[in-house]
Write an enzyme that holds these catalytic residues in place. Sequence first.
Site, PDB file in Angstrom:
ATOM      1  N   GLY A  95     -26.068  -2.381   3.540  1.00 57.94           N
ATOM      2  CA  GLY A  95     -24.942  -1.468   3.741  1.00 57.94           C
ATOM      3  C   GLY A  95     -24.965  -0.935   5.153  1.00 57.94           C
ATOM      4  O   GLY A  95     -25.974  -1.052   5.848  1.00 57.94           O
ATOM      5  N   CYS A 126     -32.136  -5.377   3.068  1.00 59.08           N
ATOM      6  CA  CYS A 126     -31.747  -4.570   4.230  1.00 59.08           C
ATOM      7  C   CYS A 126     -31.673  -3.081   3.863  1.00 59.08           C
ATOM      8  O   CYS A 126     -32.684  -2.478   3.541  1.00 59.08           O
ATOM      9  CB  CYS A 126     -30.433  -5.105   4.801  1.00 59.08           C
ATOM     10  N   TYR A 127     -30.480  -2.475   3.858  1.00 57.84           N
ATOM     11  CA  TYR A 127     -30.401  -1.052   3.487  1.00 57.84           C
ATOM     12  C   TYR A 127     -31.015  -0.832   2.090  1.00 57.84           C
ATOM     13  O   TYR A 127     -31.668   0.180   1.837  1.00 57.84           O
ATOM     14  CB  TYR A 127     -28.942  -0.575   3.493  1.00 57.84           C
ATOM     15  N   HIS A 132     -31.178 -11.010   5.663  1.00 56.58           N
ATOM     16  CA  HIS A 132     -30.167 -11.334   4.644  1.00 56.58           C
ATOM     17  C   HIS A 132     -30.358 -12.753   4.107  1.00 56.58           C
ATOM     18  O   HIS A 132     -29.967 -13.713   4.767  1.00 56.58           O
ATOM     19  CB  HIS A 132     -28.765 -11.186   5.237  1.00 56.58           C
ATOM     20  N   GLU A 173     -28.760 -14.067   1.714  1.00 50.71           N
ATOM     21  CA  GLU A 173     -27.522 -14.576   1.110  1.00 50.71           C
ATOM     22  C   GLU A 173     -26.627 -15.321   2.101  1.00 50.71           C
ATOM     23  O   GLU A 173     -25.722 -16.043   1.698  1.00 50.71           O
ATOM     24  CB  GLU A 173     -26.745 -13.423   0.463  1.00 50.71           C
ATOM     25  N   ASP A 180      -4.227 -19.310 -10.489  1.00 52.09           N
ATOM     26  CA  ASP A 180      -4.706 -18.133 -11.231  1.00 52.09           C
ATOM     27  C   ASP A 180      -3.851 -17.849 -12.473  1.00 52.09           C
ATOM     28  O   ASP A 180      -4.373 -17.643 -13.566  1.00 52.09           O
ATOM     29  CB  ASP A 180      -4.731 -16.889 -10.335  1.00 52.09           C
ATOM     30  N   LYS A 201     -12.668 -17.609  -7.057  1.00 51.97           N
ATOM     31  CA  LYS A 201     -11.646 -18.663  -7.053  1.00 51.97           C
ATOM     32  C   LYS A 201     -12.188 -20.034  -7.494  1.00 51.97           C
ATOM     33  O   LYS A 201     -11.563 -20.718  -8.299  1.00 51.97           O
ATOM     34  CB  LYS A 201     -11.070 -18.775  -5.637  1.00 51.97           C
TER      35      LYS A 201
END
Length: 509
Positions: free
Chosen positions: A51, A78-79, A165, A167, A223, A365
């Site tokens: 964050g 991280c945060y 990170h 990710e 969708d 998606k």
Amino acid sequence: MILIIDFGAQYNQLIARRVRECHVYCQIEPPDIDMETLRSLRPEGIILSGGPSSIYEKNSPKIDRAIFELNIPVLGICYGMQYMVDALGGTVKQAPKREYGFAELDIKKPAQLFDNVDKKIQCWMSHGDSIKKLPPGFSTTAATKNTPIAAMVQPKKNLYGLQFHPEVEHTPQGRKIIRNFIFNVCRCRRSWTMKTFARDAELQIREQVKNKKVILGLSGGVDSSVTAALIHNAIGNHLTCIFVDNGLMRKNEAEKLKITLKRHLKINIRFVSAKARFLKELKGVTDPERKRKIIGRIFMEVFEAEAGKIKGAEFLAQGTLYPDVIESISAFGGPTSVIKSHHNVGGLPVKMKLRLVEPLKYLFKDEVRQLGKQLGLPDELIWRQPFPGPGLAIRIIGEITRPRLTVLREVDDLLLDEIKKAGYYKKLWQSFAVLLPLKSVGVMGDARTYENIVAIRAVTSKDAMTADWAKLPHKFLAKISSRIINEVRGVNRVVYDISSKPPSTIEWE
Ligand code: XMP
């Protein structure tokens, strides 16, 4: 399931993507989630996201520190790591230098999180604060040149922290690290598949709706088509779809969609043609936002009138996806939800007192596409490029008239034909033509021409928030240009749009 606590990082959707890729369900919740709700979700692991805040700021986001006593493994990123350290009695300090970008991570100690990960890996850093002192029971497992405590573990309590990170793509072995957390530490099973999702979603829809009726605005996009198929599987003829033809679709598209939808979704669909009304009210309008407002308003009016004829309708179904939900629950809201609001032309009719059914609201998606496949929808529905609600109205710069619609339709049809034949359709996020309010001089045979200019726009993107113009081969562009000028009457010049988003947008209006 894995619970992700959102401390406001721009990357938190990516964490969720990585977990889902492992076929494990995950959900993102804000830090003020109460402990009872948290326990009721029965997570097998918790990830605290990064964050933008510093732990020492007055209003920095915090979660009840009781989460560290639940006997559930926790990974702080991280945060999230800094919060864990602060909450458990260690020290976090502002680093002398903000670290942003690539760093080499040196793994010092074997740890479950780093199973099968090389000893030295590239990682992505983005932080101003650093850990100065670990809380009791923790040890350092990895370091970088500027960050002596870049990873930590408290093995007895299964608590882990990563300053970098894992990710993002810039940490190439990050996926392995997340996988290790999910499977080695949390012992999750791979149970998240679209088959099980469809089964559970259908049960939930039946439970929510009981024997009441549901209506759905069907646009023919992926969708709304997948939402329709799923709800129809659950409640059959208690679902009625409404398709509004606004006269602003591509060449023969409304007709083609009608056939495809009827054939593949054996569902109650009411087709309402309102072409003349849209065109009439758009006469003389050139301002893009006015166009959008008029189209949005007429859509609502037509939709409401049609829906009003359906006796006993108590629910409105919508194909809301997870990224929109995450934006609205995010700890910091984020500006993205505002940018997107005008895109949702088929929003909830305000006057109707209907309850919402949103069965896709936990999906991304690509998962919606997988689900569509699972439900037996054809590729032509699953792989349609996004098409804006106001349709060609925002691709005709200036006034919308029947002759101008015809010119743009012909160009667009030809363009898509070539794009599909060359195998670019699925690779491109969107590809379309724009009709400009300009004329230019040309020469055809021996005669001077004074005709329209069209622009071709083709972009690649993951989520439409950012986009890059597609580097289509010159030979291919030349073929399109020559076909358009030769085959479409009224066009004598074709230009290719080489702007990315930001600072441009995907659509021209
Ligand atoms: P922009 O032009 O903002 O577009 O970069 C991002 C994505 O949104 C679509 N778009 C719209 N969709 N109504 C819609 O339903 C609209 O008014 C609208 N404007 C843009 C655009 O096609 C792209 O996918």
